[in-house]
Design a protein around this motif. Sequence first.
Motif, PDB file in Angstrom:
ATOM      1  N   ASN A  22      14.040  27.690 -26.292  1.00 34.78           N
ATOM      2  CA  ASN A  22      13.561  29.072 -26.393  1.00 34.78           C
ATOM      3  C   ASN A  22      12.579  29.435 -25.271  1.00 34.78           C
ATOM      4  N   LEU A  23      12.230  28.473 -24.413  1.00 41.55           N
ATOM      5  CA  LEU A  23      11.273  28.750 -23.343  1.00 41.55           C
ATOM      6  C   LEU A  23      11.901  28.810 -21.958  1.00 41.55           C
ATOM      7  N   CYS A  24      13.170  28.442 -21.850  1.00 43.63           N
ATOM      8  CA  CYS A  24      13.746  28.423 -20.503  1.00 43.63           C
ATOM      9  C   CYS A  24      14.960  29.320 -20.413  1.00 43.63           C
ATOM     10  N   LYS A  25      15.133  29.863 -19.210  1.00 42.05           N
ATOM     11  CA  LYS A  25      16.277  30.705 -18.925  1.00 42.05           C
ATOM     12  C   LYS A  25      17.163  29.978 -17.931  1.00 42.05           C
ATOM     13  N   GLU A  26      18.436  30.353 -17.899  1.00 42.59           N
ATOM     14  CA  GLU A  26      19.374  29.752 -16.967  1.00 42.59           C
ATOM     15  C   GLU A  26      18.908  29.981 -15.531  1.00 42.59           C
ATOM     16  N   ASP A  27      19.101  28.970 -14.685  1.00 46.78           N
ATOM     17  CA  ASP A  27      18.733  29.030 -13.268  1.00 46.78           C
ATOM     18  C   ASP A  27      17.237  29.196 -13.031  1.00 46.78           C
ATOM     19  N   PHE A  42      10.977  21.010 -10.604  1.00 47.42           N
ATOM     20  CA  PHE A  42      12.169  20.597 -11.333  1.00 47.42           C
ATOM     21  C   PHE A  42      13.121  21.759 -11.552  1.00 47.42           C
ATOM     22  N   SER A  43      14.387  21.431 -11.694  1.00 50.90           N
ATOM     23  CA  SER A  43      15.326  22.334 -12.345  1.00 50.90           C
ATOM     24  C   SER A  43      15.121  22.101 -13.829  1.00 50.90           C
ATOM     25  N   VAL A  44      15.210  23.146 -14.614  1.00 52.19           N
ATOM     26  CA  VAL A  44      14.999  22.984 -16.051  1.00 52.19           C
ATOM     27  C   VAL A  44      16.330  23.004 -16.785  1.00 52.19           C
ATOM     28  N   MET A  45      16.337  22.306 -17.899  1.00 52.02           N
ATOM     29  CA  MET A  45      17.516  22.233 -18.747  1.00 52.02           C
ATOM     30  C   MET A  45      17.057  22.478 -20.190  1.00 52.02           C
ATOM     31  N   PHE A  81       6.851  28.261 -15.053  1.00 54.52           N
ATOM     32  CA  PHE A  81       8.261  28.528 -14.784  1.00 54.52           C
ATOM     33  C   PHE A  81       8.382  29.462 -13.588  1.00 54.52           C
ATOM     34  N   LEU A  82       9.321  29.146 -12.679  1.00 54.75           N
ATOM     35  CA  LEU A  82       9.515  29.889 -11.442  1.00 54.75           C
ATOM     36  C   LEU A  82      10.858  30.593 -11.455  1.00 54.75           C
ATOM     37  N   LYS A  83      10.904  31.762 -10.851  1.00 56.44           N
ATOM     38  CA  LYS A  83      12.141  32.543 -10.820  1.00 56.44           C
ATOM     39  C   LYS A  83      13.089  32.093  -9.721  1.00 56.44           C
ATOM     40  N   CYS A  84      12.556  31.759  -8.548  1.00 54.48           N
ATOM     41  CA  CYS A  84      13.448  31.359  -7.460  1.00 54.48           C
ATOM     42  C   CYS A  84      12.733  30.437  -6.481  1.00 54.48           C
TER      43      CYS A  84
END
Length: 191
Positions: A22-27, A42-45, A81-84
């Motif tokens: 519930n805390l992470c979005k795709e990409d 990191f990339s998040v999963m 969390f980072l957008k890009c």
Amino acid sequence: MKQIFRVKLNDAKDCFLRVPHNLCKEDEFAKMVYGTASTAYFSVMPELTIDSDNLNATVSLNSCYARQLGISQDELVTVNFLKCLPTIQSVYGSHKSEDLDALELSRSSLEEKILQQIKVVWPEQSFPVWLGKRFNFIIKIESLSPPCSVGILCPGTELDLRPRLDTLSVKPKGFQQKNYLDSKASAEPED
């Protein structure tokens, strides 16, 4: 938005940060601050089984990769969390593999395996790559092109990996270790 999490170590054969679904979005990507002032990206999963209760929020990371970064089980970390992040065209690195023959035999699929196991890289980063259930080796990133402090790998990113000279008993004929980019990384990720 920065959040504090407790780190749980796992045995997944990749370098992704697993976070409550519930805390992470795709990409999305994550910047983690840990220890006295160390930073990792990191990339998040998303992970359904991770506790997302704000009082006991946890993230999960491969134990071998955590060891390379100096992150311990149950360590409290700050995650933003980072957008890009910028896309990397070329990565220059070295490996310490004692089994250079096995690494060379897998060369054709090495780039594909790396892309399946890690997406975010930065200069001086060390990370494991698994070439099977039991065989892994460590890659150390020397520099990125274009020069930046952190970036993402994508299909088409050129990977130039060389054996570290201190792990070779016999140096390949004509082998020279090169410093590809002398400038320090300057681009910063977007929050």
